[in-house]
Design a protein around this motif. Structure first.
Motif, short mmCIF file in Angstrom:
data_model
loop_
_atom_site.label_atom_id
_atom_site.label_comp_id
_atom_site.label_asym_id
_atom_site.label_seq_id
_atom_site.Cartn_x
_atom_site.Cartn_y
_atom_site.Cartn_z
N MET A 1 0.81 -1.18 0.00
CA MET A 1 0.00 0.00 0.00
C MET A 1 0.86 1.25 0.00
O MET A 1 2.04 1.19 0.33
N LEU A 2 0.22 2.36 -0.27
CA LEU A 2 0.93 3.62 -0.32
C LEU A 2 1.10 4.17 1.08
O LEU A 2 0.20 4.11 1.92
N ASP A 3 2.26 4.73 1.26
CA ASP A 3 2.60 5.31 2.55
C ASP A 3 1.84 6.62 2.73
O ASP A 3 1.95 7.53 1.90
N PRO A 4 1.07 6.79 3.82
CA PRO A 4 0.29 8.01 4.02
C PRO A 4 1.19 9.25 4.16
O PRO A 4 0.81 10.34 3.72
N GLU A 5 2.35 9.10 4.75
CA GLU A 5 3.27 10.24 4.89
C GLU A 5 3.76 10.71 3.52
O GLU A 5 3.84 11.91 3.25
N LEU A 6 4.05 9.79 2.66
CA LEU A 6 4.50 10.11 1.31
C LEU A 6 3.38 10.79 0.52
O LEU A 6 3.62 11.76 -0.20
N LEU A 7 2.15 10.30 0.66
CA LEU A 7 1.01 10.92 0.00
C LEU A 7 0.81 12.35 0.50
O LEU A 7 0.48 13.27 -0.27
N GLU A 8 1.01 12.57 1.78
CA GLU A 8 0.86 13.90 2.35
C GLU A 8 1.93 14.85 1.79
O GLU A 8 1.64 16.01 1.47
N ARG A 9 3.14 14.38 1.65
CA ARG A 9 4.23 15.19 1.07
C ARG A 9 3.92 15.57 -0.39
O ARG A 9 4.14 16.69 -0.83
N ILE A 10 3.43 14.59 -1.15
CA ILE A 10 3.11 14.83 -2.55
C ILE A 10 1.99 15.88 -2.65
O ILE A 10 2.05 16.81 -3.46
N THR A 11 0.98 15.75 -1.81
CA THR A 11 -0.14 16.70 -1.80
C THR A 11 0.34 18.10 -1.43
O THR A 11 -0.07 19.10 -2.05
N ALA A 12 1.22 18.21 -0.43
CA ALA A 12 1.76 19.51 0.00
C ALA A 12 2.59 20.13 -1.13
O ALA A 12 2.48 21.34 -1.41
N ARG A 13 3.40 19.32 -1.78
CA ARG A 13 4.24 19.84 -2.88
C ARG A 13 3.37 20.31 -4.04
O ARG A 13 3.63 21.33 -4.65
N ARG A 14 2.32 19.55 -4.34
CA ARG A 14 1.41 19.92 -5.41
C ARG A 14 0.75 21.28 -5.08
O ARG A 14 0.61 22.13 -5.95
N ALA A 15 0.38 21.49 -3.83
CA ALA A 15 -0.23 22.76 -3.41
C ALA A 15 0.77 23.91 -3.57
O ALA A 15 0.41 25.00 -4.02
N GLU A 16 2.04 23.67 -3.19
CA GLU A 16 3.09 24.68 -3.36
C GLU A 16 3.26 25.05 -4.83
O GLU A 16 3.36 26.22 -5.19
N LEU A 17 3.30 24.05 -5.68
CA LEU A 17 3.46 24.29 -7.12
C LEU A 17 2.25 25.01 -7.71
O LEU A 17 2.40 25.88 -8.58
N ASP A 18 1.04 24.70 -7.23
CA ASP A 18 -0.15 25.41 -7.69
C ASP A 18 -0.08 26.89 -7.31
O ASP A 18 -0.41 27.76 -8.12
#
Length: 151
Positions: A1-18
């Motif tokens: 399964m996907l690591d929740p911490e990694l998913l949170e980092r990806i989501t935060a980075r996506r928000a920064e880039l937006d």
């Protein structure tokens, strides 16, 4: 399964880039707007420059004919008539009279503008130009024959 911490980092980075994308889009719009303003300013400047050049050319002293010879006409001193409308030798004569500490003789003006004052044939045309400037209101001639600027 996907690591929740990694998913949170990806989501935060996506928000920064937006956010960064929105800032850059705003900056790009501002740059484009300023470029458009500069293009308009260049066109207006070009039009105004042409118009001023045309006006200056029409206001500049024009040569006339006297006795079959071409002569430069000297304008009367009036509001709106600038010293720059005079031929260059007349401008130098006016500058020489202005630089003097007081009223000056034609000989003194000749020394400043580079006329051979020891040769009468060279001094008399200068005296004629000084008198012409007096007649047109640019200078004043005192009773003793000296020239000064208008008060």
């Amino acid at each position: 399964m996907l690591d929740p911490e990694l998913l949170e980092r990806i989501t935060a980075r996506r928000a920064e880039l937006d956010d960064l994308e929105q800032q850059l889009a705003k900056q790009l719009a501002e740059v484009r707007a300023e470029r458009d303003e500069l293009a308009v300013a260049e066109r207006v400047l070009g039009r105004v420059s042409k118009q001023l050049a045309t006006e200056r050319a029409s206001a500049a002293p024009t040569p006339g004919q006297v006795g079959g010879r071409t002569v430069m006409l000297i304008p009367d001193l009036e509001p709106g008539v600038e010293e720059t409308m005079l031929p260059s030798d007349y401008q130098r004569i006016l500058a020489a009279v202005r630089q003097a500490a007081g009223p000056v003789m034609a000989r003194e003006v000749g020394e400043v503008v580079g006329v051979d004052v020891n040769v009468k044939a060279k001094l008399e045309p200068l005296r004629g130009k000084l008198v012409r400037l007096v007649d047109r209101g640019w200078l004043r001639k005192l009773p003793d024959g000296r020239f000064t600027t208008r008060l």
